[in-house]
Design an enzyme around this catalytic site. Structure first.
Site, PDB file in Angstrom:
ATOM      1  N   VAL A  66       0.833  -1.078   0.054  1.00 28.51           N
ATOM      2  CA  VAL A  66      -0.056   0.148  -0.094  1.00 28.51           C
ATOM      3  C   VAL A  66       0.975   1.135  -0.029  1.00 28.51           C
ATOM      4  O   VAL A  66       1.721   1.388   1.088  1.00 28.51           O
ATOM      5  CB  VAL A  66      -0.832   0.077   1.425  1.00 28.51           C
ATOM      6  CG1 VAL A  66      -1.896   1.223   1.309  1.00 28.51           C
ATOM      7  CG2 VAL A  66      -1.719  -1.319   1.333  1.00 28.51           C
ATOM      8  N   SER A  67       1.113   1.803  -1.076  1.00 28.20           N
ATOM      9  CA  SER A  67       1.714   2.925  -1.154  1.00 28.20           C
ATOM     10  C   SER A  67       1.598   4.183   0.014  1.00 28.20           C
ATOM     11  O   SER A  67       0.773   4.233   0.523  1.00 28.20           O
ATOM     12  CB  SER A  67       1.621   3.655  -2.371  1.00 28.20           C
ATOM     13  OG  SER A  67       1.890   2.783  -3.719  1.00 28.20           O
TER      14      SER A  67
END
Length: 421
Positions: free
Chosen positions: A82-83
């Site tokens: 998850v950036s």
């Protein structure tokens, strides 16, 4: 199988704590210009980020600079994440999403697709594509639990081929690191549509926003540094890695590629050093110099640390270099004596043309210092049939041409600065 079967019952977070962390994150994203529009802010406030990463503590989930790595390969490298919030909101802003748009997200996970769904609204359509069935199943579970299953279609597929069943798309947002622009992406993009992606150009990964201008032509601009996990499948990066010493390799996708037995002998020859006279502060960004270098013929990156060179490198493990078939030249960044936090770019050469190659490299740095230092970096043309010319970078599917404008203004994030290696 539900996500609860994998992670157990999600923790019962105090809503007041979540709201406080979210408020801080939004404030910081606004402060660094990674969040600008009311539409994207409303999406960030509406989608519960913690519901898509239940295995992480809240303080990490809502820290605007933290990447949440969720899946790893056997060698320990991350294959899905998850950036960080700042890069997600920045890419959504650069995508210029509008209600009713059809969007393809390349690289699934769930959270970013839910943000897109919030912005494009109930009349829009979002397809989230990932090559890993485990990642897709995880995303489907989180999307169902947060009420987005009917608004996001999560599918398994190779990014190289896009998703023809859902085309055409108004926007394609790529959340894995690409090194090329597959034809399927332009074929599945509407005229005037926009592709936002982290693109590695000769080893330097930055966020690009490219607009389709009819046919196979894309025009766009560069943005901030990125550190996404690499694309898998047919579009996985495959650079040449040529040994130089026991700890140094030349990593390149340019021609000519040195023979494996050639570089060690050249690197062992005496070094010729040419100072550029261009100094830089300890926290001053030099990312546009990295891009300026990539247009040189025979460009590559040398791995290794400060112990492997006569001076410290610009970035540890990523020293820009040029190979012409017989001579190796590269750029280092030693500290200026008797100066606080000041460094100078110094060109070094080995081989029969070491003096000439180092001098040419130093002059290239001076040209950057005169014309492009502090600027936003180049715009790019991308088309598979661009003619061979100076500055044209060939990839497997297309060719890129950097268009440099003289400017004195930096349009990057306010907090961004390169870390000296």
């Amino acid at each position: 199988m539900t996500t609860s079967d994998v992670f157990g019952t999600p923790p019962a977070h105090d809503p007041a704590v979540v709201d406080g962390l979210l408020e801080t994150a939004v404030s910081r994203l606004r402060a660094i210009n990674a969040l600008c529009s009311d539409e994207v802010e409303r999406a960030v406030r509406a989608v519960p980020r913690h519901a898509f990463a239940p295995e992480f503590p809240l303080e990490e989930i809502y820290d605007h600079k933290t990447v949440l790595r969720t899946r790893y390969a056997d060698d320990g490298t991350a294959t899905s994440s998850v950036s960080a919030m700042w890069v997600q909101t920045l890419m959504l802003e650069r995508a210029r999403l509008e209600p009713g748009m059809r969007v393809l997200e390349v690289g699934g996970g769930g959270y970013n697709a839910a943000l897109i769904a919030e912005v494009v609204g109930p009349n829009g359509a979002v397809t989230s594509l990932d090559i890993d069935p485990v990642v897709t199943d995880r995303a489907r579970g989180f999307l169902a639990e947060t009420g987005y299953a009917d608004r996001v279609e999560a599918v398994v597929g190779d990014a190289e081929h896009g998703h023809p069943a859902g085309a055409p798309f108004d926007r394609i947002i790529v959340t894995v690191a690409a090194t090329d622009l597959p034809p399927a992406w332009t074929e599945q993009l509407v005229d005037g549509g926009r592709i936002v992606l982290p693109l590695g150009v000769r080893g330097h990964q930055r966020i690009y926003a490219l607009t389709g201008c009819g046919g196979e032509l894309l025009v766009g601009e560069t943005g901030n540094h990125a550190g996404f996990v690499p694309m898998q499948g047919a579009g996985a990066p495959a650079p040449h890695r040529v040994p130089v010493t026991g700890t140094v390799e030349l990593v390149t996708d340019a021609d000519p590629v040195p023979a494996s037995e050639t570089l060690p002998g050249v690197f062992a020859l005496p070094v010729h050093r040419v100072p550029s006279g261009v100094h830089i502060g300890g926290m001053e960004p030099f990312s546009t110099l990295q891009m300026w270098m990539t247009g040189l013929s025979g460009f590559g990156l040398l791995t290794g640390t400060g112990e492997d060179f006569v001076h410290r490198p610009m970035l540890s493990g990523a020293t820009p270099a040029v190979w012409d078939g017989a001579t190796l030249a590269y750029l280092l960044c030693p500290k200026v004596p008797d100066a606080d936090e000041a460094y100078e770019f110094v060109a070094c050469g080995h081989g029969p043309r070491s003096e000439e190659a180092a001098a040419a490299l130093a002059e290239h740095v001076r040209a950057w210092g005169r014309d492009h230092r502090g600027g936003p970096g180049p715009r790019f043309l991308a088309h598979p049939d661009l003619p061979d010319a100076d500055g044209v970078i060939r990839t497997r599917h297309t060719r890129l041409l950097a268009l440099w404008d003289r400017t004195e203004h930096d349009h990057g994030l306010d907090w961004e600065a390169d870390t000296r290696g």
